[in-house]
Design a protein around this motif. Structure first.
Motif, PDB file in Angstrom:
ATOM      1  N   PRO A   8       0.829  -1.213   0.000  1.00  0.00           N
ATOM      2  CA  PRO A   8       0.000   0.000   0.000  1.00  0.00           C
ATOM      3  C   PRO A   8       0.861   1.260   0.000  1.00  0.00           C
ATOM      4  O   PRO A   8       1.981   1.265   0.502  1.00  0.00           O
ATOM      5  CB  PRO A   8      -0.798  -0.112   1.305  1.00  0.00           C
ATOM      6  CG  PRO A   8       0.002  -1.020   2.166  1.00  0.00           C
ATOM      7  CD  PRO A   8       0.739  -1.955   1.245  1.00  0.00           C
ATOM      8  N   ILE A   9       0.336   2.296  -0.580  1.00  0.00           N
ATOM      9  CA  ILE A   9       0.995   3.595  -0.586  1.00  0.00           C
ATOM     10  C   ILE A   9       0.255   4.475   0.405  1.00  0.00           C
ATOM     11  O   ILE A   9      -0.962   4.623   0.328  1.00  0.00           O
ATOM     12  CB  ILE A   9       0.961   4.232  -1.991  1.00  0.00           C
ATOM     13  CG1 ILE A   9       1.725   3.363  -2.982  1.00  0.00           C
ATOM     14  CG2 ILE A   9       1.521   5.648  -1.947  1.00  0.00           C
ATOM     15  CD1 ILE A   9       1.579   3.812  -4.418  1.00  0.00           C
ATOM     16  N   PHE A  10       0.980   5.035   1.329  1.00  0.00           N
ATOM     17  CA  PHE A  10       0.377   5.919   2.309  1.00  0.00           C
ATOM     18  C   PHE A  10       0.549   7.351   1.842  1.00  0.00           C
ATOM     19  O   PHE A  10       1.643   7.759   1.469  1.00  0.00           O
ATOM     20  CB  PHE A  10       1.037   5.750   3.684  1.00  0.00           C
ATOM     21  CG  PHE A  10       0.750   4.428   4.306  1.00  0.00           C
ATOM     22  CD1 PHE A  10      -0.411   4.245   5.019  1.00  0.00           C
ATOM     23  CD2 PHE A  10       1.627   3.379   4.169  1.00  0.00           C
ATOM     24  CE1 PHE A  10      -0.690   3.017   5.597  1.00  0.00           C
ATOM     25  CE2 PHE A  10       1.368   2.148   4.735  1.00  0.00           C
ATOM     26  CZ  PHE A  10       0.199   1.974   5.457  1.00  0.00           C
ATOM     27  N   ARG A 117      -2.491   3.118  15.354  1.00  0.00           N
ATOM     28  CA  ARG A 117      -2.477   3.451  13.925  1.00  0.00           C
ATOM     29  C   ARG A 117      -3.486   2.574  13.186  1.00  0.00           C
ATOM     30  O   ARG A 117      -3.710   1.426  13.549  1.00  0.00           O
ATOM     31  CB  ARG A 117      -1.088   3.233  13.325  1.00  0.00           C
ATOM     32  CG  ARG A 117       0.032   3.961  14.026  1.00  0.00           C
ATOM     33  CD  ARG A 117       0.194   5.367  13.609  1.00  0.00           C
ATOM     34  NE  ARG A 117       0.475   5.444  12.195  1.00  0.00           N
ATOM     35  CZ  ARG A 117       0.316   6.539  11.488  1.00  0.00           C
ATOM     36  NH1 ARG A 117      -0.092   7.634  12.056  1.00  0.00           N
ATOM     37  NH2 ARG A 117       0.577   6.557  10.215  1.00  0.00           N
ATOM     38  N   GLN A 118      -4.076   3.134  12.135  1.00  0.00           N
ATOM     39  CA  GLN A 118      -5.031   2.392  11.326  1.00  0.00           C
ATOM     40  C   GLN A 118      -4.719   2.628   9.855  1.00  0.00           C
ATOM     41  O   GLN A 118      -4.087   3.613   9.489  1.00  0.00           O
ATOM     42  CB  GLN A 118      -6.462   2.833  11.626  1.00  0.00           C
ATOM     43  CG  GLN A 118      -6.894   2.521  13.040  1.00  0.00           C
ATOM     44  CD  GLN A 118      -8.336   2.899  13.273  1.00  0.00           C
ATOM     45  OE1 GLN A 118      -8.879   3.782  12.624  1.00  0.00           O
ATOM     46  NE2 GLN A 118      -8.963   2.216  14.208  1.00  0.00           N
ATOM     47  N   HIS A 119      -5.182   1.679   9.043  1.00  0.00           N
ATOM     48  CA  HIS A 119      -4.936   1.766   7.601  1.00  0.00           C
ATOM     49  C   HIS A 119      -6.183   1.347   6.856  1.00  0.00           C
ATOM     50  O   HIS A 119      -6.901   0.433   7.261  1.00  0.00           O
ATOM     51  CB  HIS A 119      -3.767   0.870   7.197  1.00  0.00           C
ATOM     52  CG  HIS A 119      -3.563   0.814   5.723  1.00  0.00           C
ATOM     53  ND1 HIS A 119      -3.029   1.858   5.014  1.00  0.00           N
ATOM     54  CD2 HIS A 119      -3.862  -0.137   4.812  1.00  0.00           C
ATOM     55  CE1 HIS A 119      -2.987   1.531   3.727  1.00  0.00           C
ATOM     56  NE2 HIS A 119      -3.488   0.330   3.584  1.00  0.00           N
ATOM     57  N   GLN A 120      -6.404   2.006   5.730  1.00  0.00           N
ATOM     58  CA  GLN A 120      -7.518   1.669   4.846  1.00  0.00           C
ATOM     59  C   GLN A 120      -7.011   1.810   3.421  1.00  0.00           C
ATOM     60  O   GLN A 120      -6.279   2.758   3.107  1.00  0.00           O
ATOM     61  CB  GLN A 120      -8.685   2.620   5.109  1.00  0.00           C
ATOM     62  CG  GLN A 120      -9.929   2.279   4.333  1.00  0.00           C
ATOM     63  CD  GLN A 120     -11.061   3.222   4.704  1.00  0.00           C
ATOM     64  OE1 GLN A 120     -10.899   4.432   4.641  1.00  0.00           O
ATOM     65  NE2 GLN A 120     -12.192   2.665   5.096  1.00  0.00           N
ATOM     66  N   THR A 121      -7.365   0.877   2.563  1.00  0.00           N
ATOM     67  CA  THR A 121      -6.914   0.898   1.175  1.00  0.00           C
ATOM     68  C   THR A 121      -8.087   1.210   0.263  1.00  0.00           C
ATOM     69  O   THR A 121      -9.178   0.677   0.444  1.00  0.00           O
ATOM     70  CB  THR A 121      -6.301  -0.463   0.782  1.00  0.00           C
ATOM     71  OG1 THR A 121      -5.214  -0.743   1.662  1.00  0.00           O
ATOM     72  CG2 THR A 121      -5.796  -0.439  -0.644  1.00  0.00           C
ATOM     73  N   LYS A 122      -7.834   2.053  -0.733  1.00  0.00           N
ATOM     74  CA  LYS A 122      -8.855   2.394  -1.719  1.00  0.00           C
ATOM     75  C   LYS A 122      -8.311   2.080  -3.099  1.00  0.00           C
ATOM     76  O   LYS A 122      -7.205   2.477  -3.451  1.00  0.00           O
ATOM     77  CB  LYS A 122      -9.227   3.868  -1.627  1.00  0.00           C
ATOM     78  CG  LYS A 122     -10.262   4.284  -2.651  1.00  0.00           C
ATOM     79  CD  LYS A 122     -10.610   5.755  -2.519  1.00  0.00           C
ATOM     80  CE  LYS A 122     -11.627   6.128  -3.589  1.00  0.00           C
ATOM     81  NZ  LYS A 122     -11.918   7.559  -3.595  1.00  0.00           N
ATOM     82  N   LEU A 123      -9.076   1.348  -3.885  1.00  0.00           N
ATOM     83  CA  LEU A 123      -8.715   1.025  -5.256  1.00  0.00           C
ATOM     84  C   LEU A 123      -9.947   1.281  -6.104  1.00  0.00           C
ATOM     85  O   LEU A 123     -10.947   0.564  -5.996  1.00  0.00           O
ATOM     86  CB  LEU A 123      -8.243  -0.416  -5.394  1.00  0.00           C
ATOM     87  CG  LEU A 123      -7.858  -0.862  -6.799  1.00  0.00           C
ATOM     88  CD1 LEU A 123      -6.691  -0.037  -7.334  1.00  0.00           C
ATOM     89  CD2 LEU A 123      -7.510  -2.335  -6.813  1.00  0.00           C
ATOM     90  N   VAL A 127     -13.321   0.338  -1.265  1.00  0.00           N
ATOM     91  CA  VAL A 127     -12.606   0.763  -0.068  1.00  0.00           C
ATOM     92  C   VAL A 127     -12.600  -0.389   0.927  1.00  0.00           C
ATOM     93  O   VAL A 127     -13.651  -0.977   1.210  1.00  0.00           O
ATOM     94  CB  VAL A 127     -13.277   2.009   0.562  1.00  0.00           C
ATOM     95  CG1 VAL A 127     -12.539   2.434   1.816  1.00  0.00           C
ATOM     96  CG2 VAL A 127     -13.328   3.153  -0.440  1.00  0.00           C
ATOM     97  N   SER A 128     -11.417  -0.715   1.422  1.00  0.00           N
ATOM     98  CA  SER A 128     -11.295  -1.811   2.379  1.00  0.00           C
ATOM     99  C   SER A 128     -11.780  -1.361   3.752  1.00  0.00           C
ATOM    100  O   SER A 128     -11.847  -0.158   4.024  1.00  0.00           O
ATOM    101  CB  SER A 128      -9.838  -2.272   2.480  1.00  0.00           C
ATOM    102  OG  SER A 128      -9.083  -1.312   3.176  1.00  0.00           O
TER     103      SER A 128
END
Length: 139
Positions: A8-10, A117-123, A127-128
């Protein structure tokens, strides 16, 4: 290819990046080059004022050339640490930071930054779910 092949790219807000650069320049670089600590980082090339992949390759080539002058052959073992920070235990990193002369507010800010910390991915339009980043995996 599998999902683990993708990283993933932050996207970090510009103010956070400016603050990071200021902290690194004013507090971390002086620690890296301080005579009391420089022996800990003599073979470290990343995150240093003069460090780069090019500097690491030049150092490796120089060392190998010197060793081959007195040895018939040299074994080189290389490891890929490209995802190393993904598996660093945050509490271990915080513990190591206590060994350096950082102001308390900077140490506390860093520990707070690494906490919860939290992360979410969007493609595209997908959205995850939001997942916690706890870095409690292997060290």
């Amino acid at each position: 290819m599998t999902c683990s092949d993708y990283r993933p790219i932050f996207i970090t807000p510009i103010l956070a990046r400016l603050m990071e650069k200021s902290i690194v320049k004013d507090f971390l670089y002086p620690i890296l080059v301080h005579p009391n600590h420089c022996h800990l980082f003599h073979d470290q090339f990343a995150f240093r004022p003069t460090g780069s992949t090019t500097a690491a390759l030049i150092y490796l080539l120089h060392t190998l050339t010197e060793l081959l002058q007195t040895n018939d052959y040299v074994h080189v073992i290389a490891f890929d640490f490209s995802k190393a920070f993904d598996s660093v235990r945050h509490h271990s990193l915080a513990s190591k930071l206590t060994n350096f002369t950082l102001p308390d507010h900077l140490y506390n800010w860093t520990v707070n930054y690494l906490s919860d910390r939290q992360h979410q991915t969007k493609l595209g339009d997908c959205v995850s779910p939001t997942l916690s980043i706890n870095a409690k995996a292997k060290l």
